[in-house]
Design an enzyme around this catalytic site. Structure first.
Site, mmCIF file in Angstrom:
data_model
loop_
_atom_site.group_PDB
_atom_site.id
_atom_site.type_symbol
_atom_site.label_atom_id
_atom_site.label_comp_id
_atom_site.label_asym_id
_atom_site.label_seq_id
_atom_site.Cartn_x
_atom_site.Cartn_y
_atom_site.Cartn_z
ATOM 1 N N ASP A 198 0.829 -1.128 -0.048
ATOM 2 C CA ASP A 198 0.162 -0.016 -0.007
ATOM 3 C C ASP A 198 0.876 1.265 -0.068
ATOM 4 O O ASP A 198 2.011 0.932 0.350
ATOM 5 C CB ASP A 198 -0.785 -0.009 1.193
ATOM 6 C CG ASP A 198 -2.149 0.803 1.164
ATOM 7 O OD1 ASP A 198 -2.072 2.121 0.817
ATOM 8 O OD2 ASP A 198 -3.281 0.227 0.943
ATOM 9 N N SER A 237 -15.371 -1.755 -10.336
ATOM 10 C CA SER A 237 -16.250 -1.361 -9.482
ATOM 11 C C SER A 237 -17.790 -1.242 -10.455
ATOM 12 O O SER A 237 -17.787 -0.991 -11.667
ATOM 13 C CB SER A 237 -16.084 -0.029 -8.805
ATOM 14 O OG SER A 237 -17.067 0.639 -8.357
ATOM 15 N N GLY A 289 -5.567 -1.794 -4.866
ATOM 16 C CA GLY A 289 -4.982 -0.470 -4.661
ATOM 17 C C GLY A 289 -5.483 0.664 -5.586
ATOM 18 O O GLY A 289 -6.007 0.312 -6.532
ATOM 19 N N ASP A 305 4.335 3.582 -4.035
ATOM 20 C CA ASP A 305 3.431 4.271 -4.639
ATOM 21 C C ASP A 305 3.095 3.965 -6.173
ATOM 22 O O ASP A 305 3.986 3.685 -6.904
ATOM 23 C CB ASP A 305 3.998 5.623 -4.766
ATOM 24 C CG ASP A 305 3.281 6.970 -5.376
ATOM 25 O OD1 ASP A 305 1.950 6.485 -6.006
ATOM 26 O OD2 ASP A 305 3.411 7.888 -5.547
ATOM 27 N N LYS A 325 -12.194 2.802 -13.318
ATOM 28 C CA LYS A 325 -12.546 1.242 -13.192
ATOM 29 C C LYS A 325 -12.711 0.798 -14.755
ATOM 30 O O LYS A 325 -12.195 -0.398 -15.145
ATOM 31 C CB LYS A 325 -13.515 1.240 -12.165
ATOM 32 C CG LYS A 325 -13.263 1.329 -11.029
ATOM 33 C CD LYS A 325 -12.091 0.524 -10.393
ATOM 34 C CE LYS A 325 -11.651 0.996 -9.108
ATOM 35 N NZ LYS A 325 -10.558 0.230 -8.402
ATOM 36 N N TYR A 380 -14.040 8.240 -11.184
ATOM 37 C CA TYR A 380 -13.668 6.984 -10.431
ATOM 38 C C TYR A 380 -14.190 5.953 -11.406
ATOM 39 O O TYR A 380 -13.416 4.963 -11.681
ATOM 40 C CB TYR A 380 -14.271 6.952 -8.831
ATOM 41 C CG TYR A 380 -14.156 5.545 -8.547
ATOM 42 C CD1 TYR A 380 -12.980 4.878 -8.054
ATOM 43 C CD2 TYR A 380 -15.553 5.061 -8.196
ATOM 44 C CE1 TYR A 380 -13.068 3.741 -7.391
ATOM 45 C CE2 TYR A 380 -15.330 3.655 -7.314
ATOM 46 C CZ TYR A 380 -14.232 3.211 -7.000
ATOM 47 O OH TYR A 380 -14.126 1.839 -6.474
HETATM 48 C C1 15L Z 1 -17.328 1.452 -4.629
HETATM 49 O O1 15L Z 1 -16.767 1.416 -5.860
HETATM 50 C C2 15L Z 1 -16.600 2.182 -3.265
HETATM 51 O O2 15L Z 1 -15.200 1.609 -3.493
HETATM 52 C C3 15L Z 1 -17.138 1.903 -2.328
HETATM 53 O O3 15L Z 1 -16.580 2.795 -1.142
HETATM 54 C C4 15L Z 1 -18.743 2.221 -2.297
HETATM 55 O O4 15L Z 1 -18.986 3.281 -2.836
HETATM 56 C C5 15L Z 1 -19.162 1.178 -3.333
HETATM 57 O O5 15L Z 1 -18.789 1.523 -4.759
HETATM 58 C C6 15L Z 1 -20.781 1.294 -3.501
HETATM 59 O O6 15L Z 1 -21.188 1.716 -4.707
HETATM 60 O O7 15L Z 1 -21.384 1.377 -2.535
#
Ligand code: 15L
Length: 268
Positions: free
Chosen positions: A32, A109, A70, A49, A138, A134
């Protein structure tokens, strides 16, 4: 699987995985950008990093597989997402390739597809519809996985994780909840299944209210044991404390698509 590198060791999922994965895999290198507060004697930890390729290359030395948690795990400024999730993710795949790593499990995600309406059930073959910077990062990580699998022969599994934890936090999470044991099952498929080339699975438990068709994961033997409906009363009680969100409540990504949302105000 001899040596596994797990990034994001100090984060929420990483911390939990540090309690669970050593029972299955005996040789894990944790990493990390900061040292976990609860690092135990005997745990191999290397601080790095992800935005620095030389540091990621050093991390990957002697590693057979990577589980990549990470990076920055929520919405952030472009500069933050660029360094941690775009450059960092590219460095992870490139360093893995150079070091001869065989498998990568990438923590994607639900926010890669968060602009899909809750009324639509989606599989893993839909066009990405990110709901945030974000989410874009992904989708980028998934695309990088496909590139390194197809061009360089890495075996890559992308887990579109919903919401990880011991219980669904609200009504939205009844559809996307992922119990820790079920995440371990998905990681094991990514690290061990002989037929993985490039796959996307939804990181969710056995959720009756799911918006996702997870038959691809099931094809690889995934048998989720967490049942979100067992927590419905709790999730509904928590939901009652949250203000209505006219945009987010209709969309899979919740507050991620509604934050900064102004499509309805622009003259097109
Ligand atoms: C995610 O991708 C996040 O990392 C997490 O913190 C939550 O926000 C989750 O999604 C979510 O959609 O509940």
């Amino acid at each position: 699987m001899s040596k596994i590198l797990v990034t994001g060791a100090a984060g929420g999922i990483g911390t939990r995985m540090r309690q669970m994965l050593p029972a299955i895999y005996s040789d894990i290198r944790w990493s990390d950008i900061r040292k976990p507060d609860d690092l135990k004697a005997g745990e191999e930890f290397v601080q790095a990093d992800l935005a620095q390729l030389d540091q990621v290359e050093a991390l990957c030395k002697g590693v057979d597989a990577i589980v990549h948690f990470g990076g920055f795990s929520v919405e952030g400024s472009w500069e933050t997402i660029l360094a941690a999730n775009i450059i960092g993710c590219r460095n992870m795949y490139e360093a893995a390739y150079r070091a001869g790593v065989k498998r990568v499990v990438f923590a994607s995600s639900n926010h890669a597809v968060g602009f899909y309406p809750r009324s639509q059930k989606i599989g893993v073959d839909v066009t990405v519809r990110p709901d945030s910077r974000y989410g874009v990062s992904k989708a980028f990580g998934e695309a990088m996985g496909a590139l390194y699998a197809d061009k360089h022969g890495l075996r890559v599994t992308c887990l579109r994780i919903g919401n990880f934890g011991d219980a669904p936090l609200d009504v939205r999470r009844l559809s996307i909840w992922l119990m820790p044991d079920d995440l371990v099952q998905l990681i094991r498929i990514g690290l061990e299944h002989p037929d993985i080339h490039y796959e996307i699975f939804y990181g969710m438990s056995d959720n009756a209210a799911a918006w996702w068709d997870n038959s691809n994961a099931k094809k690889f033997g995934y048998k989720p044991t967490g049942r979100a409906e067992d927590f419905r009363a709790h999730a509904e009680a928590e939901q009652a404390r949250i203000a209505a969100d006219p945009v987010g409540d209709l969309l899979q990504g919740g507050t991620y698509p509604s934050d900064e949302y102004d499509a309805d105000k622009r003259d097109r």
